[in-house]
Design a protein around this motif. Sequence first.
Motif, PDB file in Angstrom:
ATOM      1  N   ARG A 153       0.730  -0.752  -0.186  1.00 51.19           N
ATOM      2  CA  ARG A 153       0.024  -0.354   0.187  1.00 51.19           C
ATOM      3  C   ARG A 153       1.065   1.407  -0.428  1.00 51.19           C
ATOM      4  O   ARG A 153       0.729   2.348  -0.594  1.00 51.19           O
ATOM      5  N   ARG A 154       2.074   1.410   0.428  1.00 53.02           N
ATOM      6  CA  ARG A 154       3.202   2.232   0.888  1.00 53.02           C
ATOM      7  C   ARG A 154       3.780   2.704  -0.604  1.00 53.02           C
ATOM      8  O   ARG A 154       4.163   3.528  -0.921  1.00 53.02           O
ATOM      9  N   ARG A 155       4.171   1.618  -1.354  1.00 60.66           N
ATOM     10  CA  ARG A 155       4.372   2.266  -2.537  1.00 60.66           C
ATOM     11  C   ARG A 155       3.646   2.600  -3.461  1.00 60.66           C
ATOM     12  O   ARG A 155       3.922   3.051  -4.295  1.00 60.66           O
ATOM     13  N   VAL A 156       1.849   1.646  -3.478  1.00 59.38           N
ATOM     14  CA  VAL A 156       1.289   2.292  -4.489  1.00 59.38           C
ATOM     15  C   VAL A 156       0.837   4.181  -4.090  1.00 59.38           C
ATOM     16  O   VAL A 156       0.672   4.511  -4.855  1.00 59.38           O
ATOM     17  N   GLN A 157       0.381   3.800  -3.066  1.00 56.35           N
ATOM     18  CA  GLN A 157       0.173   4.984  -2.752  1.00 56.35           C
ATOM     19  C   GLN A 157       1.433   6.265  -2.838  1.00 56.35           C
ATOM     20  O   GLN A 157       0.525   8.020  -2.260  1.00 56.35           O
ATOM     21  N   GLY A 158       2.496   5.955  -3.062  1.00 53.85           N
ATOM     22  CA  GLY A 158       3.771   6.824  -2.999  1.00 53.85           C
ATOM     23  C   GLY A 158       3.417   7.550  -4.171  1.00 53.85           C
ATOM     24  O   GLY A 158       4.513   8.085  -4.529  1.00 53.85           O
ATOM     25  N   LYS A 159       1.856   7.203  -5.109  1.00 51.30           N
ATOM     26  CA  LYS A 159       2.643   7.704  -6.640  1.00 51.30           C
ATOM     27  C   LYS A 159       1.314   8.476  -6.381  1.00 51.30           C
ATOM     28  O   LYS A 159       0.218   8.090  -5.825  1.00 51.30           O
ATOM     29  N   PRO A 160       1.683   9.766  -7.190  1.00 55.07           N
ATOM     30  CA  PRO A 160       0.266  10.292  -8.244  1.00 55.07           C
ATOM     31  C   PRO A 160      -0.563  10.108  -8.504  1.00 55.07           C
ATOM     32  O   PRO A 160      -1.141   9.280  -9.394  1.00 55.07           O
ATOM     33  N   VAL A 161      -2.175  10.198  -7.764  1.00 50.95           N
ATOM     34  CA  VAL A 161      -3.045   9.864  -8.271  1.00 50.95           C
ATOM     35  C   VAL A 161      -3.775  10.066  -9.828  1.00 50.95           C
ATOM     36  O   VAL A 161      -3.513  11.762  -9.762  1.00 50.95           O
ATOM     37  N   GLY A 162      -3.605   9.830 -10.662  1.00 58.17           N
ATOM     38  CA  GLY A 162      -4.866  10.221 -12.138  1.00 58.17           C
ATOM     39  C   GLY A 162      -5.664  11.559 -12.090  1.00 58.17           C
ATOM     40  O   GLY A 162      -6.348  10.932 -10.765  1.00 58.17           O
ATOM     41  N   ASP A 163      -6.083  12.388 -12.374  1.00 55.11           N
ATOM     42  CA  ASP A 163      -7.576  13.475 -12.384  1.00 55.11           C
ATOM     43  C   ASP A 163      -8.436  12.297 -12.114  1.00 55.11           C
ATOM     44  O   ASP A 163      -9.504  13.000 -11.016  1.00 55.11           O
ATOM     45  N   GLY A 164      -8.303  11.104 -12.739  1.00 57.16           N
ATOM     46  CA  GLY A 164      -9.872  10.613 -12.893  1.00 57.16           C
ATOM     47  C   GLY A 164     -10.910  11.329 -13.675  1.00 57.16           C
ATOM     48  O   GLY A 164     -12.138  10.904 -13.721  1.00 57.16           O
TER      49      GLY A 164
END
Length: 292
Positions: free
Chosen positions: A156-167
């Motif tokens: 989860r830390r690896r995934v949440q460390g990446k900015p989320v797209g605007d969607g």
Amino acid sequence: MDEHDQLARQFEHHRGHLRAVAYRMLGSLTEAEDAVQEAWLRLSRSDVSDVGNLAGWLTTVVSRVCLDTLRSRKSRREDFVPDPIVTREDSGPGPEEQAVQADAIGLALLVVLETLAPAERLAFVLHDMFGVSFDEIATIVDKSPAATRQLASRARRRVQGKPVGDGDPGRQREIVNAFLAASRGGDFEALLELLDPDVVLRADAGAATAEFAGPAVSKLVRGARAVVEQALLFSRMAPYTELSLVNGMPGAATVVNGRLMGVMDLKVVDGKITEINILADLDRLEQLPIPA
């Protein structure tokens, strides 16, 4: 209806869910389908008369098959791009694609999942995406529930460390169209304006081939100016490239003489392109349906 037919009918009811699980685990449509088929073979050879939750039983079987596949893989290249799900924007995904696209997992997220250790990926996918309990996951990875919770936490830390797209599909459609227009026109400055300064381009062409333009070799490029130079190298394919849905969001597909030659996925954050993932591996593209 005999027992075998009834079992087959129950399995088909769960097939979409199982494909969605396997696709997120493996990032490969063909491997996901193989895992689902293996689950059917195991089901057809098993006595499940005492199984109270067939969906859970099948999810466990598919997960174990996927875990074995992940553990047997060689480490991925950093320029590896998972299999995209591509459809025409005006047609929308069919029932099978909709099942795999449940929760609209983006290709950029699949790229991040490729960096996880097998057990971390399994724990994250099953718990965070499908709500499977850590007690159940623990039996699959052969660890305690507490250790399994830690696996998911690290992932989860690896995934949440990446900015989320605007969607925002509408805004992304505008940006993809602008990117394609600037590429066709060879407009360096217009392309530069669309890109985040730290944009990453990941181009996966598999084995080097001259068929998909000279520069179509696997590479990882960082920085807006370097990415623009690469985009312009691909410009000769731009006339054959059209807006498509890639994993549920606007992207682009290149089709030449009825053959899928490339798929491009863009990640947009705060109105700027932060990541471009291109699959140009002809061997893998041949396994994907042409957008229609």
